[in-house]
Scaffold this motif. Structure first.
Motif, PDB file in Angstrom:
ATOM      1  N   ALA A   3       0.841  -1.196   0.000  1.00  0.00           N
ATOM      2  CA  ALA A   3       0.000   0.000   0.000  1.00  0.00           C
ATOM      3  C   ALA A   3       0.877   1.247   0.000  1.00  0.00           C
ATOM      4  CB  ALA A   3      -0.919   0.000   1.213  1.00  0.00           C
ATOM      5  N   GLY A   4       0.535   2.210  -0.809  1.00  0.00           N
ATOM      6  CA  GLY A   4       1.277   3.461  -0.867  1.00  0.00           C
ATOM      7  C   GLY A   4       2.432   3.454  -1.856  1.00  0.00           C
ATOM      8  N   GLU A   5       2.757   2.283  -2.413  1.00  0.00           N
ATOM      9  CA  GLU A   5       3.832   2.210  -3.399  1.00  0.00           C
ATOM     10  C   GLU A   5       3.247   2.373  -4.797  1.00  0.00           C
ATOM     11  OE1 GLU A   5       5.881  -1.459  -2.937  1.00  0.00           O
ATOM     12  OE2 GLU A   5       7.062  -0.730  -1.265  1.00  0.00           O
ATOM     13  N   VAL A   6       4.033   2.973  -5.665  1.00  0.00           N
ATOM     14  CA  VAL A   6       3.612   3.215  -7.036  1.00  0.00           C
ATOM     15  C   VAL A   6       4.739   2.810  -7.957  1.00  0.00           C
ATOM     16  CG1 VAL A   6       2.928   4.990  -8.686  1.00  0.00           C
ATOM     17  CG2 VAL A   6       2.173   5.139  -6.323  1.00  0.00           C
ATOM     18  N   GLU A   7       4.379   2.158  -9.057  1.00  0.00           N
ATOM     19  CA  GLU A   7       5.392   1.804 -10.044  1.00  0.00           C
ATOM     20  C   GLU A   7       5.861   3.059 -10.762  1.00  0.00           C
ATOM     21  OE1 GLU A   7       5.059  -1.345 -13.048  1.00  0.00           O
ATOM     22  OE2 GLU A   7       3.526  -2.155 -11.716  1.00  0.00           O
ATOM     23  N   LEU A   8       7.152   3.167 -10.987  1.00  0.00           N
ATOM     24  CA  LEU A   8       7.690   4.287 -11.747  1.00  0.00           C
ATOM     25  C   LEU A   8       7.601   3.948 -13.218  1.00  0.00           C
ATOM     26  CD1 LEU A   8      10.838   5.203  -9.671  1.00  0.00           C
ATOM     27  CD2 LEU A   8       8.602   6.266  -9.624  1.00  0.00           C
ATOM     28  N   SER A   9       7.110   4.884 -14.002  1.00  0.00           N
ATOM     29  CA  SER A   9       6.944   4.679 -15.436  1.00  0.00           C
ATOM     30  C   SER A   9       7.872   5.602 -16.186  1.00  0.00           C
ATOM     31  CB  SER A   9       5.494   4.968 -15.844  1.00  0.00           C
ATOM     32  OG  SER A   9       4.609   4.184 -15.099  1.00  0.00           O
ATOM     33  N   GLU A  10       8.946   5.054 -16.726  1.00  0.00           N
ATOM     34  CA  GLU A  10       9.898   5.890 -17.447  1.00  0.00           C
ATOM     35  C   GLU A  10       9.416   6.225 -18.852  1.00  0.00           C
ATOM     36  OE1 GLU A  10      13.804   4.302 -17.376  1.00  0.00           O
ATOM     37  OE2 GLU A  10      13.790   4.025 -15.213  1.00  0.00           O
ATOM     38  N   HIS A  11       8.634   5.340 -19.457  1.00  0.00           N
ATOM     39  CA  HIS A  11       8.258   5.534 -20.849  1.00  0.00           C
ATOM     40  C   HIS A  11       6.765   5.789 -21.038  1.00  0.00           C
ATOM     41  CE1 HIS A  11      12.305   4.406 -21.825  1.00  0.00           C
ATOM     42  NE2 HIS A  11      12.165   3.315 -21.103  1.00  0.00           N
ATOM     43  N   ALA A  12       6.021   5.919 -19.957  1.00  0.00           N
ATOM     44  CA  ALA A  12       4.585   6.149 -20.064  1.00  0.00           C
ATOM     45  C   ALA A  12       4.307   7.608 -20.402  1.00  0.00           C
ATOM     46  CB  ALA A  12       3.903   5.788 -18.745  1.00  0.00           C
ATOM     47  N   ALA A  14       1.671  10.802 -19.890  1.00  0.00           N
ATOM     48  CA  ALA A  14       0.680  11.258 -18.927  1.00  0.00           C
ATOM     49  C   ALA A  14      -0.667  11.480 -19.604  1.00  0.00           C
ATOM     50  CB  ALA A  14       1.147  12.559 -18.274  1.00  0.00           C
ATOM     51  N   GLN A  15      -1.708  11.033 -18.923  1.00  0.00           N
ATOM     52  CA  GLN A  15      -3.077  11.322 -19.338  1.00  0.00           C
ATOM     53  C   GLN A  15      -3.472  12.644 -18.692  1.00  0.00           C
ATOM     54  OE1 GLN A  15      -4.611   9.255 -21.597  1.00  0.00           O
ATOM     55  NE2 GLN A  15      -2.633   8.222 -21.577  1.00  0.00           N
ATOM     56  N   GLU A  16      -4.600  13.187 -19.072  1.00  0.00           N
ATOM     57  CA  GLU A  16      -5.008  14.520 -18.609  1.00  0.00           C
ATOM     58  C   GLU A  16      -5.040  14.656 -17.084  1.00  0.00           C
ATOM     59  OE1 GLU A  16      -8.866  17.422 -18.967  1.00  0.00           O
ATOM     60  OE2 GLU A  16      -8.440  16.040 -20.608  1.00  0.00           O
ATOM     61  N   ASP A  17      -5.507  13.644 -16.358  1.00  0.00           N
ATOM     62  CA  ASP A  17      -5.644  13.736 -14.900  1.00  0.00           C
ATOM     63  C   ASP A  17      -4.452  13.161 -14.134  1.00  0.00           C
ATOM     64  OD1 ASP A  17      -8.104  14.950 -15.175  1.00  0.00           O
ATOM     65  OD2 ASP A  17      -9.203  13.062 -15.086  1.00  0.00           O
ATOM     66  N   ASP A  18      -3.452  12.630 -14.821  1.00  0.00           N
ATOM     67  CA  ASP A  18      -2.283  12.059 -14.162  1.00  0.00           C
ATOM     68  C   ASP A  18      -1.367  13.164 -13.632  1.00  0.00           C
ATOM     69  OD1 ASP A  18      -3.286   9.626 -14.956  1.00  0.00           O
ATOM     70  OD2 ASP A  18      -1.822   9.319 -16.555  1.00  0.00           O
ATOM     71  N   ALA A  19      -0.565  12.827 -12.647  1.00  0.00           N
ATOM     72  CA  ALA A  19       0.383  13.778 -12.077  1.00  0.00           C
ATOM     73  C   ALA A  19       1.775  13.523 -12.657  1.00  0.00           C
ATOM     74  CB  ALA A  19       0.433  13.636 -10.557  1.00  0.00           C
ATOM     75  N   VAL A  20       2.481  14.590 -12.982  1.00  0.00           N
ATOM     76  CA  VAL A  20       3.859  14.504 -13.458  1.00  0.00           C
ATOM     77  C   VAL A  20       4.742  15.055 -12.347  1.00  0.00           C
ATOM     78  CG1 VAL A  20       5.502  15.223 -15.221  1.00  0.00           C
ATOM     79  CG2 VAL A  20       3.113  14.782 -15.851  1.00  0.00           C
ATOM     80  N   LEU A  21       5.690  14.216 -11.890  1.00  0.00           N
ATOM     81  CA  LEU A  21       6.501  14.546 -10.718  1.00  0.00           C
ATOM     82  C   LEU A  21       7.975  14.445 -11.057  1.00  0.00           C
ATOM     83  CD1 LEU A  21       4.346  12.277  -8.454  1.00  0.00           C
ATOM     84  CD2 LEU A  21       4.242  14.773  -8.508  1.00  0.00           C
ATOM     85  N   LEU A  22       8.743  15.452 -10.680  1.00  0.00           N
ATOM     86  CA  LEU A  22      10.178  15.503 -10.927  1.00  0.00           C
ATOM     87  C   LEU A  22      10.919  15.340  -9.607  1.00  0.00           C
ATOM     88  CD1 LEU A  22      12.694  16.193 -12.698  1.00  0.00           C
ATOM     89  CD2 LEU A  22      12.258  18.593 -12.121  1.00  0.00           C
ATOM     90  N   VAL A  32      11.711  11.480 -13.693  1.00  0.00           N
ATOM     91  CA  VAL A  32      10.344  11.972 -13.842  1.00  0.00           C
ATOM     92  C   VAL A  32       9.412  10.784 -13.650  1.00  0.00           C
ATOM     93  CG1 VAL A  32       8.661  12.997 -15.412  1.00  0.00           C
ATOM     94  CG2 VAL A  32      11.032  13.814 -15.406  1.00  0.00           C
ATOM     95  N   GLU A  33       8.439  10.943 -12.766  1.00  0.00           N
ATOM     96  CA  GLU A  33       7.446   9.898 -12.518  1.00  0.00           C
ATOM     97  C   GLU A  33       6.100  10.395 -12.999  1.00  0.00           C
ATOM     98  OE1 GLU A  33       7.114   8.528  -8.458  1.00  0.00           O
ATOM     99  OE2 GLU A  33       5.034   7.969  -8.800  1.00  0.00           O
ATOM    100  N   ILE A  34       5.405   9.546 -13.721  1.00  0.00           N
ATOM    101  CA  ILE A  34       4.023   9.837 -14.098  1.00  0.00           C
ATOM    102  C   ILE A  34       3.153   8.974 -13.200  1.00  0.00           C
ATOM    103  CG2 ILE A  34       2.291   9.731 -15.902  1.00  0.00           C
ATOM    104  CD1 ILE A  34       4.631  10.137 -17.897  1.00  0.00           C
ATOM    105  N   ARG A  35       2.414   9.625 -12.307  1.00  0.00           N
ATOM    106  CA  ARG A  35       1.561   8.904 -11.362  1.00  0.00           C
ATOM    107  C   ARG A  35       0.137   8.931 -11.887  1.00  0.00           C
ATOM    108  NH1 ARG A  35       1.557   7.515  -5.741  1.00  0.00           N
ATOM    109  NH2 ARG A  35      -0.539   7.619  -4.857  1.00  0.00           N
ATOM    110  N   ALA A  36      -0.365   7.753 -12.227  1.00  0.00           N
ATOM    111  CA  ALA A  36      -1.719   7.638 -12.771  1.00  0.00           C
ATOM    112  C   ALA A  36      -2.741   8.162 -11.764  1.00  0.00           C
ATOM    113  CB  ALA A  36      -2.018   6.192 -13.125  1.00  0.00           C
ATOM    114  N   ALA A  37      -3.742   8.868 -12.258  1.00  0.00           N
ATOM    115  CA  ALA A  37      -4.768   9.452 -11.399  1.00  0.00           C
ATOM    116  C   ALA A  37      -5.467   8.380 -10.569  1.00  0.00           C
ATOM    117  CB  ALA A  37      -5.778  10.213 -12.246  1.00  0.00           C
ATOM    118  N   ARG A  38      -5.554   7.158 -11.082  1.00  0.00           N
ATOM    119  CA  ARG A  38      -6.237   6.084 -10.348  1.00  0.00           C
ATOM    120  C   ARG A  38      -5.531   5.745  -9.021  1.00  0.00           C
ATOM    121  NH1 ARG A  38      -3.528   3.439 -14.434  1.00  0.00           N
ATOM    122  NH2 ARG A  38      -2.125   1.786 -13.766  1.00  0.00           N
TER     123      ARG A  38
END
Length: 78
Positions: A3-12, A14-22, A32-38
């Motif tokens: 719980a609380g862990e997120v996979e890092l996506s290097e090649h994904a 971002a969708q409109e509601d996703d977060a982009v984190l540096l 750069v991590e793209i965290r899916a809104a889900r």
């Protein structure tokens, strides 16, 4: 994955509601991590643990939100 862990996506992309984190500083500098809104809001603190032949090395990153979908994780100074 725990719980609380997120996979890092290097090649994904971002969708409109996703977060982009540096990440700034430490071993994750420039990542750069793209965290899916889900997965919900980005975590306020991320802990990175590096395991190798010697003792484990722990780095903590604190989130600075820039907008609803962008933020910067800064390496926490000890």
């Amino acid at each position: 994955m725990r719980a609380g862990e997120v996979e890092l996506s290097e090649h994904a992309e971002a969708q409109e509601d996703d977060a982009v984190l540096l990440f700034v500083g430490g071993p994750l500098d420039g990542r750069v991590e793209i965290r899916a809104a889900r997965h919900g809001e980005p975590l306020p603190t991320v802990t990175h643990v590096h395991l190798h032949g010697g003792p484990k090395v722990v780095h903590r990153y604190d989130l600075e939100s820039l907008t609803d979908q962008t933020g910067v994780y800064h390496l926490r100074r000890s």
